[in-house]
Design a protein around this motif. Structure first.
Motif, mmCIF file in Angstrom:
data_model
loop_
_atom_site.group_PDB
_atom_site.id
_atom_site.type_symbol
_atom_site.label_atom_id
_atom_site.label_comp_id
_atom_site.label_asym_id
_atom_site.label_seq_id
_atom_site.Cartn_x
_atom_site.Cartn_y
_atom_site.Cartn_z
ATOM 1 N N UNK A 290 0.833 -1.191 0.000
ATOM 2 C CA UNK A 290 0.000 0.000 0.000
ATOM 3 C C UNK A 290 0.877 1.254 0.000
ATOM 4 N N UNK A 291 0.454 2.322 -0.676
ATOM 5 C CA UNK A 291 1.240 3.566 -0.679
ATOM 6 C C UNK A 291 1.345 4.160 0.726
ATOM 7 N N UNK A 292 2.411 4.915 0.942
ATOM 8 C CA UNK A 292 2.552 5.630 2.208
ATOM 9 C C UNK A 292 3.284 4.872 3.294
ATOM 10 N N UNK A 293 3.755 3.652 2.999
ATOM 11 C CA UNK A 293 4.508 2.882 3.990
ATOM 12 C C UNK A 293 5.951 3.374 3.991
ATOM 13 N N UNK A 294 6.462 3.744 5.159
ATOM 14 C CA UNK A 294 7.817 4.280 5.227
ATOM 15 C C UNK A 294 8.849 3.314 5.758
ATOM 16 N N UNK B 215 9.287 -1.106 7.476
ATOM 17 C CA UNK B 215 8.660 -2.422 7.619
ATOM 18 C C UNK B 215 9.330 -3.169 8.762
ATOM 19 N N UNK B 216 8.529 -3.753 9.627
ATOM 20 C CA UNK B 216 9.066 -4.503 10.763
ATOM 21 C C UNK B 216 9.577 -5.862 10.302
ATOM 22 N N UNK B 217 10.424 -6.453 11.111
ATOM 23 C CA UNK B 217 10.984 -7.766 10.773
ATOM 24 C C UNK B 217 9.891 -8.822 10.661
ATOM 25 N N UNK C 262 6.497 4.801 -5.621
ATOM 26 C CA UNK C 262 7.788 5.490 -5.580
ATOM 27 C C UNK C 262 7.834 6.587 -4.518
ATOM 28 N N UNK C 263 6.683 7.121 -4.138
ATOM 29 C CA UNK C 263 6.653 8.167 -3.114
ATOM 30 C C UNK C 263 6.956 7.620 -1.719
ATOM 31 N N UNK C 264 6.887 6.299 -1.553
ATOM 32 C CA UNK C 264 7.124 5.703 -0.238
ATOM 33 C C UNK C 264 8.596 5.698 0.160
ATOM 34 N N UNK C 265 9.485 5.944 -0.802
ATOM 35 C CA UNK C 265 10.915 5.901 -0.506
ATOM 36 C C UNK C 265 11.428 7.201 0.108
ATOM 37 N N UNK D 215 15.823 -0.193 2.300
ATOM 38 C CA UNK D 215 16.826 -0.976 3.033
ATOM 39 C C UNK D 215 16.182 -2.155 3.745
ATOM 40 N N UNK D 216 15.031 -1.916 4.359
ATOM 41 C CA UNK D 216 14.320 -2.986 5.068
ATOM 42 C C UNK D 216 13.961 -4.127 4.120
ATOM 43 N N UNK D 217 13.414 -3.775 2.972
ATOM 44 C CA UNK D 217 12.945 -4.789 2.024
ATOM 45 C C UNK D 217 14.099 -5.567 1.404
ATOM 46 N N UNK D 218 15.122 -4.852 0.948
ATOM 47 C CA UNK D 218 16.246 -5.533 0.303
ATOM 48 C C UNK D 218 17.056 -6.350 1.305
#
Length: 205
Positions: free
Chosen positions: A67-71, A73-75, A92-95, A111-114
């Motif tokens: 979903x848009x607006x996620x800044x 992400x927890x483990x 792209x605006x979430x970055x 960073x969290x996702x990768x």
């Protein structure tokens, strides 16, 4: 090849139409489940759809749309996503955090996702300058370069593929010129001897 599944649960429950079954049958009948030359991705905002495909051991890359607006992400949430998807699509605006259309800082989301081992695709890139932060000067190529070179996202989703192809062709040309200049510099050094590259040359390469 990419296929986007939307409203699959609604169609199955309200219309009695199993779009997921229809899609996988069509892909399998076309032989995509028995080939390795083309990567087939199935994208959905519904985790249940991807979970079902995972249970069916589908031989396709499963992509979850955040979903848009996620800044960030927890483990635990990343572990959940990894259970049913190999990649994610992120607005792209979430970055970036923005204020009055200017970028303030980068969020930790990429960073969290990768770091969790997920492939990250950014969407949706457009040529209209009104869709971009003012930091990119209304230039779609500057924006693409920022995501590709500075952020290092794994892929871009765009409404204007010609713009991305043009960017990639210029990038290849720049790389070729860089290699050519390095070869010439080393050739000259092997003949006359020299130290470090001059400042303008170093700035270019």
């Amino acid at each position: 090849m990419s296929s986007v599944l939307q409203n699959a649960a609604f169609m199955a429950k309200s219309l009695g139409f199993d779009v997921l079954e229809s899609l996988t049958t069509a892909l399998n009948d076309a032989g995509y489940n028995n080939q390795t030359t083309k990567e087939v991705m199935i994208q959905s905002t519904d985790s249940a759809v991807l979970v079902k495909l995972k249970q069916q051991k589908a031989k396709y890359k499963l992509v979850y749309t955040l979903q848009p607006g996620i800044g960030d992400a927890s483990a635990s949430s990343l572990a959940d996503v990894k259970e049913f998807a190999e990649a994610v699509v992120v607005d792209r605006s979430s970055f970036f955090a923005q204020s009055v259309h200017f970028i303030i800082n980068q969020t930790s989301l990429l960073t969290d996702l990768q770091s969790a081992g997920l492939t990250v695709y950014a969407q949706v890139f457009r040529n209209e300058f009104v869709s971009q932060p003012w930091d990119f000067f209304g230039d779609e190529t500057v924006e693409i370069n920022n995501y590709a070179q500075s952020l290092n996202v794994d892929g871009l989703i765009t409404d204007f593929p010609k713009t991305v192809r043009r960017y990639k062709s210029k990038l290849r040309l720049r790389s070729f010129i860089r290699v050519l200049l390095l070869v010439l510099f080393r050739l000259i050094c092997s003949i006359d001897g020299c130290g470090a590259p001059a400042e303008p040359f170093r700035a270019f390469i």
